[in-house]
Design a protein around this motif. Structure first.
Motif, PDB file in Angstrom:
ATOM      1  N   LEU A   1      14.417 -37.800  82.827  1.00  0.00           N
ATOM      2  CA  LEU A   1      14.527 -38.250  81.436  1.00  0.00           C
ATOM      3  C   LEU A   1      15.624 -37.499  80.691  1.00  0.00           C
ATOM      4  O   LEU A   1      15.914 -37.793  79.536  1.00  0.00           O
ATOM      5  N   GLY A   2      16.231 -36.476  81.309  1.00  0.00           N
ATOM      6  CA  GLY A   2      17.358 -35.786  80.687  1.00  0.00           C
ATOM      7  C   GLY A   2      17.018 -34.489  79.971  1.00  0.00           C
ATOM      8  O   GLY A   2      17.698 -34.107  79.036  1.00  0.00           O
ATOM      9  N   PHE A   3      15.957 -33.791  80.437  1.00  0.00           N
ATOM     10  CA  PHE A   3      15.583 -32.535  79.769  1.00  0.00           C
ATOM     11  C   PHE A   3      15.858 -31.319  80.649  1.00  0.00           C
ATOM     12  O   PHE A   3      15.144 -30.329  80.573  1.00  0.00           O
ATOM     13  N   ALA A   4      16.871 -31.396  81.510  1.00  0.00           N
ATOM     14  CA  ALA A   4      17.102 -30.279  82.429  1.00  0.00           C
ATOM     15  C   ALA A   4      17.588 -29.046  81.681  1.00  0.00           C
ATOM     16  O   ALA A   4      18.123 -29.134  80.582  1.00  0.00           O
TER      17      ALA A   4
ATOM     18  N   GLU B   1      21.163 -23.051  87.381  1.00  0.00           N
ATOM     19  CA  GLU B   1      21.194 -23.683  88.682  1.00  0.00           C
ATOM     20  C   GLU B   1      19.966 -23.298  89.484  1.00  0.00           C
ATOM     21  O   GLU B   1      19.585 -22.138  89.546  1.00  0.00           O
ATOM     22  N   TRP B   2      19.346 -24.293  90.121  1.00  0.00           N
ATOM     23  CA  TRP B   2      18.134 -24.150  90.945  1.00  0.00           C
ATOM     24  C   TRP B   2      16.917 -23.805  90.110  1.00  0.00           C
ATOM     25  O   TRP B   2      15.841 -23.639  90.620  1.00  0.00           O
ATOM     26  N   GLY B   3      17.115 -23.677  88.770  1.00  0.00           N
ATOM     27  CA  GLY B   3      15.986 -23.456  87.879  1.00  0.00           C
ATOM     28  C   GLY B   3      16.109 -24.459  86.754  1.00  0.00           C
ATOM     29  O   GLY B   3      15.855 -24.146  85.599  1.00  0.00           O
ATOM     30  N   GLU B   4      16.509 -25.696  87.085  1.00  0.00           N
ATOM     31  CA  GLU B   4      16.740 -26.707  86.049  1.00  0.00           C
ATOM     32  C   GLU B   4      15.438 -27.229  85.466  1.00  0.00           C
ATOM     33  O   GLU B   4      15.436 -28.173  84.681  1.00  0.00           O
ATOM     34  N   THR B   5      14.320 -26.624  85.856  1.00  0.00           N
ATOM     35  CA  THR B   5      13.026 -26.967  85.286  1.00  0.00           C
ATOM     36  C   THR B   5      13.095 -26.888  83.761  1.00  0.00           C
ATOM     37  O   THR B   5      13.565 -25.897  83.217  1.00  0.00           O
ATOM     38  N   PRO B   6      12.643 -27.950  83.052  1.00  0.00           N
ATOM     39  CA  PRO B   6      12.797 -27.971  81.588  1.00  0.00           C
ATOM     40  C   PRO B   6      12.094 -26.802  80.906  1.00  0.00           C
ATOM     41  O   PRO B   6      10.975 -26.436  81.282  1.00  0.00           O
ATOM     42  N   THR B   7      12.768 -26.210  79.898  1.00  0.00           N
ATOM     43  CA  THR B   7      12.091 -25.183  79.103  1.00  0.00           C
ATOM     44  C   THR B   7      11.059 -25.845  78.206  1.00  0.00           C
ATOM     45  O   THR B   7      10.089 -25.220  77.824  1.00  0.00           O
TER      46      THR B   7
ATOM     47  N   TYR C   1      25.369 -32.911  77.918  1.00  0.00           N
ATOM     48  CA  TYR C   1      26.212 -32.419  79.017  1.00  0.00           C
ATOM     49  C   TYR C   1      25.350 -31.734  80.083  1.00  0.00           C
ATOM     50  O   TYR C   1      25.574 -31.885  81.277  1.00  0.00           O
ATOM     51  N   VAL C   2      24.336 -31.006  79.617  1.00  0.00           N
ATOM     52  CA  VAL C   2      23.414 -30.347  80.548  1.00  0.00           C
ATOM     53  C   VAL C   2      22.486 -31.373  81.190  1.00  0.00           C
ATOM     54  O   VAL C   2      22.344 -31.430  82.407  1.00  0.00           O
ATOM     55  N   GLY C   3      21.867 -32.216  80.361  1.00  0.00           N
ATOM     56  CA  GLY C   3      20.863 -33.154  80.853  1.00  0.00           C
ATOM     57  C   GLY C   3      21.422 -34.193  81.801  1.00  0.00           C
ATOM     58  O   GLY C   3      20.729 -34.655  82.711  1.00  0.00           O
ATOM     59  N   GLU C   4      22.687 -34.584  81.595  1.00  0.00           N
ATOM     60  CA  GLU C   4      23.294 -35.583  82.476  1.00  0.00           C
ATOM     61  C   GLU C   4      23.881 -34.943  83.720  1.00  0.00           C
ATOM     62  O   GLU C   4      24.436 -35.639  84.572  1.00  0.00           O
ATOM     63  N   GLY C   5      23.805 -33.620  83.820  1.00  0.00           N
ATOM     64  CA  GLY C   5      24.305 -32.951  85.023  1.00  0.00           C
ATOM     65  C   GLY C   5      25.821 -32.925  85.129  1.00  0.00           C
ATOM     66  O   GLY C   5      26.358 -32.775  86.220  1.00  0.00           O
ATOM     67  N   CYS C   6      26.534 -33.051  83.997  1.00  0.00           N
ATOM     68  CA  CYS C   6      28.009 -32.986  84.028  1.00  0.00           C
ATOM     69  C   CYS C   6      28.479 -31.702  84.712  1.00  0.00           C
ATOM     70  O   CYS C   6      29.458 -31.688  85.459  1.00  0.00           O
ATOM     71  N   TRP C   7      27.728 -30.602  84.428  1.00  0.00           N
ATOM     72  CA  TRP C   7      28.116 -29.275  84.905  1.00  0.00           C
ATOM     73  C   TRP C   7      27.928 -29.111  86.406  1.00  0.00           C
ATOM     74  O   TRP C   7      28.277 -28.076  86.952  1.00  0.00           O
TER      75      TRP C   7
END
Lengths: 491, 289
Positions: free
Chosen positions: A132-135, A139-145, B109-115
């Protein structure tokens, strides 16, 4: 130290009459269900990885669907491997290994089921949040805050906090039997698992709070590098080696070659591994003294690795034919050889000379696949392959399919590794030669086709195995313990 | 030390903390700890021309995303005297909108994984300073939008440290809709959910010009503004017609309404963020390593 002094993991023999004694000690249903979910997330993660690779061929099927965007599926690929596959399988294997090692049950069976359901919720909620776009940008800890950046307003389930709680519960569950064996001489598996659980909590909390809330810029990057590396080096690696020190002697029916070497390996890992963190961001604006320190300690890790590898090949000495006759042992030792290669590669490619060429190229994912799939996933596959008939009480639906899986996955991985390494070098040289950017992208395309092909082999191998596990569990056919004992005793 | 507590204390805590002190805290003490982090307000102090241009191109999407009714563009400021309250209010409204756009854009930018495919980190090797721009300094990343840093993991696409102002807003909008239109051969995915569908007013070209240039007389170009309903678009068309001078009365006949699309709030914000990259330069810090 003579072999007589070497502590031998408890429950070494696997004869039917001893099963009764350990029956209450090991909660088999928990082992089985953690493995089942682990393999399920392995499949979903690999499917996501395969789909993302199609994007690089211009053949991505879901381009118009935001929550199936290739760039969001990439989060799912790495995070489900870490939190869905690795954690589930390590926890499952610990439910088997820790009670047998310490001779004591885990804290509570009820807590076990709570952890099980909480953890699956965390993994699923992480994937949904990322789609849904809440990353989170770790890196490797992209679990949403779960918080809007810089505020305490919730915008999603606070996954980071839940994982920390989950890890604390895991610690309560397994550190209890380990701590109760206080005073007794502890076998090296106990060291690795104890430290690995403590490190998981510390690492996760550090990586997911400090760069987000307190440390900006370059020092935040240094902390993120530390997090990535600690998650591999201080959680996945100790779990992996701890379980190898447990399962290899049991299956080979031979004590570990040298207890002293295993101790050296443990302490050197504890000291040098975490100091490597900054090598993820070399030639950056992090102070050079810190970068040089990371490079040197990365090279020191190779010493650790050599002691451990020597120890395991010493254990194998004179029993080499088990590699041919015993599939779990073959998985384990293939993983160890790849571990040696991957760490040797690390010692070289963290030099600033090679970093210049390979940083930010496909070389790095090639390396990462060799570590996560070629080493730790291979060990887990070996463990599950050995335990599954013992857990279900059923003979394998097909032993031949397991061999198909071995060759498809192993060859697929070697093709992928070689391919991505070569792609990385070409990318790095073209970058240095100031080739136009689109020329670099075009030069990568043949390599990306090979990657998709090799990924397909790995996915197919894993799918065959998953199906085999499923059919084995569902097809009543009494498992004859002597089948595997023949392999081991011939050793 | 082969007892449970020894392992927990020495290995578990001791080695972990040592590593954090040496590779996390020490660089922080050398650099960021000695200089205040730039706040979002400081970063949004100078509102860029590119951001103001977003309002001219996609006025309706801009209004929905940021409100900012008081933010006036150059054309609207003609005739407003210096020191007038409207100018002060306009400046403040621009800054508020820009601040929101930068934060939302970074989140997208973060949520779409641009990085994962673009770096923000120029190294002093491999001719990167020739290709991308000056080598990155830690001061550049000592700001609220680099928490956590977006240095990236892999360069499938180029480095974006200095991407701001290199290309036009139109280029980026076309690129998000279909990257292959402006960058043939690219493997970047399309981001069609950065756009919203609606109705827009279009104007056909003058038939005389069409006949003289050989263009199709049905050729048309959009009047900025994409509206959610046809009724709103009709009102907008009436306004455009009313503003058309008498000597160009023929123009009114050539206005028509068609389905169209423009950037939505996510698209506008990420565009604002990308156009911001590299435009903010920190003050040099005394004694920084």
């Amino acid at each position: 130290m003579t072999t007589a002094d070497v502590p031998f993991p408890a429950g070494a023999a696997d004869r039917p009459d001893e099963r009764a004694a350990t029956g209450e000690l090991v909660h088999k249903a928990l082992v089985k269900w953690h493995f089942t979910l682990g393999v399920f997330f392995m499949m979903t993660s690999m499917t996501a990885g395969f789909l993302v690779s199609l994007n690089f061929l211009g053949a991505y099927p879901f381009e118009d669907i935001p929550w199936l965007s290739a760039s969001r599926l990439r989060f799912l690929h790495t995070n489900e491997i870490a939190y869905g596959f690795l954690v589930n399988c390590f926890v499952g294997a610990m439910y088997y290994a820790v009670p047998r090692l310490t001779g004591r049950p885990v804290f509570s069976k009820g807590l076990g089921w709570i952890i099980f359901f909480v953890w699956q919720f965390i993994v699923l909620a992480t994937s949904v949040g990322q789609l849904l776009g809440f990353a989170q940008a770790v890196e490797w800890g992209e679990t949403p805050t779960g918080f809007r950046p810089g505020t305490f307003e919730l915008n999603y389930i606070p996954i980071d906090a839940l994982i920390a709680v989950g890890a604390l519960l895991v610690a309560l569950q397994f550190l209890t039997p380990l701590a109760r064996s206080l005073g007794k001489r502890m076998y090296v598996t106990g060291w690795y698992l104890t430290a690995g659980i403590v490190w998981l909590i510390l690492t996760y909390v550090m990586g997911n709070t400090l760069p987000e809330w307190t440390m900006p810029g370059a020092s935040g990057a240094a902390t993120v590098g530390l997090f990535i590396h600690d998650l591999v080096g201080l959680f996945v690696t100790p779990m992996g080696w701890g379980l190898m020190y447990f399962f290899v002697p049991i299956i080979l029916r031979a004590p570990v070659w040298s207890h002293a070497l295993s101790v050296i390996g443990f302490w050197a890992l504890a000291f040098f591994y975490p100091l490597n963190g900054v090598h993820h961001f070399l030639l950056s604006s992090i102070p050079m003294s810190v970068q040089y320190g990371a490079v040197i300690s990365t090279m020191a890790v190779e010493i650790v690795v050599t002691t451990v590898i020597v120890n395991f090949f010493g254990t194998m000495w004179g029993r080499g034919h088990a590699l041919r006759s015993n599939l779990p042992i073959r998985w384990f030792y293939t993983g160890m050889i790849l571990y040696f290669i991957t760490c040797l590669q690390c010692a070289f490619h963290t030099s600033l000379t090679l970093q210049k060429t390979i940083h930010f190229t496909d070389w790095v994912p090639g390396h990462a696949h060799l570590v996560m799939l070629g080493v730790f996933a291979f060990w887990i596959i070996g463990i599950i392959t050995w335990l599954w008939p013992r857990l279900t009480g059923n003979e394998w639906y097909s032993r031949r399919l397991n061999h198909w899986q071995y060759w498809l996955t192993m060859l697929g991985l070697l093709i992928m590794f070689t391919d991505l390494l070569a792609a990385g070098v070409v990318h790095g040289w073209m970058l240095d030669a100031l080739a136009p950017w689109m020329d670099i992208v075009d030069a990568m395309k043949p390599f990306w086709h090979v990657r998709t092909f090799s990924g397909g082999m790995i996915l197919l191998g894993t799918a065959l195995w998953s199906w085999n596990l499923w059919k084995t569990a569902r097809t009543p056919k009494p498992y004859d313990y002597r089948v595997d004992l023949v392999d081991a005793e011939a050793a | 030390m082969d007892r449970f507590l020894g392992i927990v204390l020495v290995a578990g805590l001791g080695c972990f903390v040592l590593a954090f002190v040496l590779s996390g805290l020490y660089p922080w003490m050398l650099n960021e700890g000695s200089a205040p982090e730039a706040t979002l307000d400081e970063l949004a102090e100078d509102v860029s021309v590119e951001f103001k241009d977003l309002k001219e191109r996609w006025p309706e999407g801009f209004r929905q995303a940021y409100g900012a009714e008081e933010a006036l563009n150059l054309q609207e400021l003609v005739g407003v005297p210096e020191g007038d309250a409207r100018r002060t209010a306009s400046d403040a409204a621009w800054r508020t909108a820009y601040r929101k756009a930068l934060q939302d854009g970074r989140d997208a930018y973060v949520g779409e994984g641009c990085w994962h495919c673009h770096s923000q980190y120029v190294r002093p090797v491999a001719n990167e300073d020739t290709r991308f721009g000056p080598v990155s300094r830690w001061e550049q990343d000592n700001n609220a939008l680099q928490r956590p840093v977006l240095w990236g993991t892999r360069r499938v696409g180029p480095d974006l440290t200095y991407e701001g102002t290199l290309r036009s807003n139109d280029w980026h909008a076309a690129h998000f809709w279909d990257p292959r239109v402006v960058s043939p051969g690219t493997v970047m995915p399309a981001y069609r959910w950065f756009f919203r569908d609606g109705f827009q007013v279009r104007r056909r070209i003058d038939p005389d010009i069409a006949s003289r240039t050989g263009l199709d007389p049905q050729t048309s170009y959009p009047v900025p503004g994409v509206y959610d309903t046809r009724a709103e678009a009709e009102q907008a068309m009436a306004r455009v017609a009313a503003e058309t001078p008498e000597n160009l009365a023929g123009e009114r006949e050539r206005l028509f309404i068609e389905e169209g699309r423009g950037l939505n709030d996510r698209g506008l914000s990420i565009l604002a963020y990308i156009q911001w990259l590299g435009t903010w330069q920190p003050q040099p810090v005394e004694g920084g390593a």
